[in-house]
Design an enzyme around this catalytic site. Sequence first.
Site, mmCIF file in Angstrom:
data_model
loop_
_atom_site.group_PDB
_atom_site.id
_atom_site.type_symbol
_atom_site.label_atom_id
_atom_site.label_comp_id
_atom_site.label_asym_id
_atom_site.label_seq_id
_atom_site.Cartn_x
_atom_site.Cartn_y
_atom_site.Cartn_z
ATOM 1 N N ALA A 162 0.833 -1.206 0.000
ATOM 2 C CA ALA A 162 0.000 0.000 0.000
ATOM 3 C C ALA A 162 0.865 1.252 0.000
ATOM 4 O O ALA A 162 0.635 2.191 -0.771
ATOM 5 C CB ALA A 162 -0.923 -0.011 1.214
ATOM 6 N N TYR A 163 1.876 1.264 0.857
ATOM 7 C CA TYR A 163 2.768 2.418 0.954
ATOM 8 C C TYR A 163 3.526 2.650 -0.352
ATOM 9 O O TYR A 163 3.560 3.767 -0.882
ATOM 10 C CB TYR A 163 3.742 2.198 2.110
ATOM 11 N N THR A 164 4.129 1.580 -0.891
ATOM 12 C CA THR A 164 4.914 1.758 -2.113
ATOM 13 C C THR A 164 4.025 2.092 -3.310
ATOM 14 O O THR A 164 4.463 2.799 -4.222
ATOM 15 C CB THR A 164 5.772 0.520 -2.417
#
Length: 294
Positions: A162-164
């Site tokens: 999700a972050y990347t």
Amino acid sequence: MTDLTAPALARSLLVTGASTGIGEAAARHMAARGWTVFAGVRSEKDASALRQGAAGDLRPIILDVTKPEQVEGAVATISTALGNRRLSGLLNNAGIAKMGPLAIQPLEDFEAHFTVNVFGMLRVTQAFVPLLGGDPAREGAPGRIVTITSVGGKIAAPFLGAYTATKHANEAMTDTLRRELAIYGIDAIAIGPGSVRTPIWDKAEKDNEGGLYAGSDWAASLNIFEETMLKGGKTGLPPQTIAEVVEDALSNSSPKARYAPVPDKLTNFTIASRLPKRWLDKVFIKRFGLQKKD
């Protein structure tokens, strides 16, 4: 480099996510270098803490990038402070990170990353384009948009999908903005740090303390990954190093389109970003114990 003799508000900057970490370091550093810095924080407690020991013209403002009314309020406050001058810079730094395997990560956690890291970044950017140079009635040189992305904006690690994903989006958005906003002379620059000593991974670990993934097939691998990220949060680059890169991005007459301040850059970024994807898969799989179970 910055001219420290310039008058107040000749160089002005908005920093989002300035309560801790990179945002706080950048806000303090740029204020000490003679810039008027509007530092976005989410509470009066954070504003008070940021004022402590600050040098120069540092002005905390309440700004949650997910709340349109607070973004509008920030525009009004900064516009009044600038008078008819342009804003010199916008540092998009606000962001969140939650670890978890994409196959079972709750959709609301995935969506939260985009709400803050992508939609929040774009909401603020769109709101401040007129002050940065889109409004022809304002005076002064066009401003610059600097966005903190990540090594994860180029290399997708397990458990940070999700972050990347949001950081890949931020990279693409920065390139697009740089090309589109050329009509106003507004530059857009990405800074993709590697491990930095910030609380973001401590927060991510705290989010996982409830044992959401404790009984999953990824539990053991996720524990190894958490330890790696927490170690990076303790031994990575100091936020001050990133603050100095921010200054170069804002002040250099010929800034890079993307900066990559990464510890052990050759092994942690340069080689990893050039390896064939299948080779990099094997590195991640072995490192975090993700081999197929018999």
